[in-house]
Design an enzyme around this catalytic site. Structure first.
Site, PDB file in Angstrom:
ATOM      1  N   HIS A  34       1.792   4.541  -2.873  1.00 57.97           N
ATOM      2  CA  HIS A  34       1.980   5.993  -2.726  1.00 57.97           C
ATOM      3  C   HIS A  34       3.357   6.398  -3.236  1.00 57.97           C
ATOM      4  CE1 HIS A  34      -1.656   6.828  -0.470  1.00 57.97           C
ATOM      5  NE2 HIS A  34      -1.367   5.937   0.456  1.00 57.97           N
TER       6      HIS A  34
ATOM      7  N   HIS B 222       0.834  -1.202   0.000  1.00 63.45           N
ATOM      8  CA  HIS B 222       0.000   0.000   0.000  1.00 63.45           C
ATOM      9  C   HIS B 222       0.874   1.260   0.000  1.00 63.45           C
ATOM     10  CE1 HIS B 222      -3.543   2.502   1.144  1.00 63.45           C
ATOM     11  NE2 HIS B 222      -2.586   3.231   1.686  1.00 63.45           N
ATOM     12  N   GLU B 223       1.782   1.332   0.955  1.00 62.59           N
ATOM     13  CA  GLU B 223       2.613   2.538   1.064  1.00 62.59           C
ATOM     14  C   GLU B 223       3.505   2.683  -0.172  1.00 62.59           C
ATOM     15  OE1 GLU B 223       1.579   4.512   3.119  1.00 62.59           O
ATOM     16  OE2 GLU B 223       0.508   3.172   4.478  1.00 62.59           O
TER      17      GLU B 223
ATOM     18  N   GLU C 107      -4.529   7.836  -2.906  1.00 64.40           N
ATOM     19  CA  GLU C 107      -5.032   6.572  -2.358  1.00 64.40           C
ATOM     20  C   GLU C 107      -5.420   5.593  -3.467  1.00 64.40           C
ATOM     21  OE1 GLU C 107      -4.887   5.336   0.632  1.00 64.40           O
ATOM     22  OE2 GLU C 107      -4.039   7.175   1.429  1.00 64.40           O
TER      23      GLU C 107
HETATM   24 ZN    ZN Z   1      -2.719   5.300   1.937  1.00 69.67          ZN
END
Ligand code: ZN
Length: 500
Positions: free
Chosen positions: A266, A262-263, A292
């Site tokens: 980004h 997830h990170e 996101e």
């Molecule tokens: Zn996030």
């Protein structure tokens, strides 16, 4: 043709951005490295650098250069017009906030963060409540200083997602509120839960090794990034120095893996922004909903797909042979795709996750329009959790104190997560159309075509288009809930999409 005025503006914007990046680094360090009793020192450091940043961002010369450029007939959509439009907005924000306010806010953010962390450890909302009250008051003052009057919550949303407001989000979330709880029930009924406690003794060092390899395959540049441990996973820094965090649980390796993916989503966005335009609106992310969408697309559409695990499962087994000896491939995939309502947002599966966001959106709206007092927040939290998730939180730590956001005054941020899920699903279906055989790439450990497509449709555009226009340009559809509901139905109700 050199344009001295524009170049001077860009130079000053980049300088303010660089000072802002030091502030970000101090914030990263605070959550990753800071000794427990050094919070006061960090608050002083943050205050001084915040005031330097504020001075650079509100430099009156920026105002003069902007006025000079605004007096020209700028072609709409040209690079200069894009930079001027966003720089004007940022400059007005910076120059209309008095320095005293900025220093007070930086100090409060730091104090409130530590108060939250302590209150969460003690599971005691009353210890954090005064800080939350102060953050809400601060957010109202900020909105009113910037000319938003009593539309403080819309201002907060606009800060994270320029051009969006509560009125735009409400019907989208109402559609999710109508369709999601039933979908969750059907999914839970239709699927067999994976065996409980199937993971034991996954050492953190090997988890880290797996993550480093996996993120490198996805395209993350480790030459300009690193991975550390924090209480709450996040991605800080920028494309030139990207700081990812995760956390390791020896009895649940999926937590670290999916937090890290997830990170890294980004981080891939940050690393894909045009480097030459770094520090100007042409090299900045459009907003948090799109941010996101990038993290969720890599985490969910890609990272939880069977094709992804066809490639990565053997590597996981080579690192954790004994630990996975009794775990079948089917059980591993079932654990990766488990759907089960729970109390904690960051542990939530991709289906129930959105229900956590609907709750927070309703609570934030009620706190800001005065219908809900801070003291009544835990009670209202429990009521909504029961209504939407069917869960009664065991205590404050598993309820109202679980998220870091409000401690830093980050109101209006939660909606970005669910909007990001919607955008991710829209991008996913568009990518599948545009890139035939995409899923087969994943099974071979190849992600470059998808990353290149995201670079072109999203990353390279910087802030040239606002969120709503960017979604239409990238996906051919306005931002909506259909693609998300279709994705969730197709993935979790294998019989095919049911009327949602
Ligand atoms: Zn996030």
């Amino acid at each position: 043709m050199p344009d001295a005025i524009y170049e001077d503006l860009v130079h000053r914007l980049k300088r303010a951005d660089t000072i802002g990046s030091v502030l970000g680094l101090l914030g990263w360090d605070e959550q990753v490295n800071l000794p427990p009793d050094s919070a006061d020192r960090r608050a002083q450091q943050l205050q001084e650098i915040a005031s330097l940043h504020h001075a650079a961002a509100s430099d009156p010369e920026i105002g003069r250069l902007l006025s000079a450029l605004e007096s020209r007939d700028l072609a709409p959509g040209s690079d200069i017009a894009v930079v001027v439009r966003h720089a004007r907005r940022d400059y007005d924000r910076a120059s209309r906030l008095p320095e005293d306010f900025v220093r007070e806010k930086a100090a409060l953010d730091s104090e409130a963060y530590h108060a939250w962390a302590k209150a969460r450890r003690a599971s005691d909302f009353t210890a954090f409540a005064p800080f939350l009250g102060r953050q809400i008051a601060m957010a109202r003052r900020e909105a009113s200083l910037l000319g938003w009057g009593d539309r403080a919550y819309d201002y907060a949303i606009d800060l994270h997602d320029p051009g969006l407001d509560a009125a735009f989000i409400e019907p989208l979330f109402a559609a999710l509120k109508r369709d999601l709880p039933g979908l969750v029930r059907r999914i839970v009924q239709a699927r067999t839960a994976p065996p409980a406690h199937m993971f034991r003794g996954f050492d953190a060092a090997s988890q880290r090794e797996f993550i480093r390899e996996a993120l490198a395959k996805l395209g993350f540049n480790w030459g300009r990034g690193r991975l550390d441990v924090s209480l709450h996973p996040f991605c800080a820094g920028d494309g030139l120095d990207t700081r990812l965090t995760t956390r390791f649980d020896e009895n649940n390796p999926l937590d670290a893996i999916f937090s890290a993916i997830h990170e890294a989503g980004h981080g891939l966005y940050s690393q894909g922004l045009p480097a030459a335009d770094h520090g100007t609106p042409l090299g900045q992310a459009v907003g948090m909903a799109v941010h996101e969408s990038q993290s969720r697309l890599w985490e969910n559409q890609v990272g939880r797909s069977p094709e992804f695990w066809r490639f990565f499962e053997p590597r996981l087994r080579s690192l954790f042979g004994p630990q996975l000896a009794g775990v079948s491939s089917a059980d591993l995939l079932a654990a990766i795709n488990e759907v089960r309502p729970g109390p904690i947002r960051v542990d939530a599966d991709e289906v129930t996750y959105n229900l956590h966001i609907l709750m927070r959106f309703e609570l934030e709206k009620a706190l800001f329009d005065g219908r809900l007092a801070v003291a009544d927040l835990p009670r209202e939290w429990t009521r909504l959790s029961e209504e939407l998730l069917g869960i009664t939180p065991a205590d404050d730590a598993h309820g109202v104190l679980q998220d870091i956001h409000w401690s830093g005054g980050a109101f209006g941020y939660f909606p970005s997560y669910a909007l990001g899920n919607m955008i991710a699903a829209q991008l996913w279906y568009r990518a599948l159309e545009s890139l035939p055989g995409l899923r087969d790439d994943f099974a071979r450990g190849e992600f470059a075509r998808l990353l290149a497509w995201l670079r072109e449709t999203i990353h390279a555009r910087g802030k040239r288009l606002d969120t709503r226009d960017l979604v239409v340009a990238a996906t051919g559809q306005p931002l909506g809930t259909d693609a998300l509901l279709r994705h969730l139905s197709e993935r979790y109700l294998p019989a095919g999409p049911t009327a949602a």
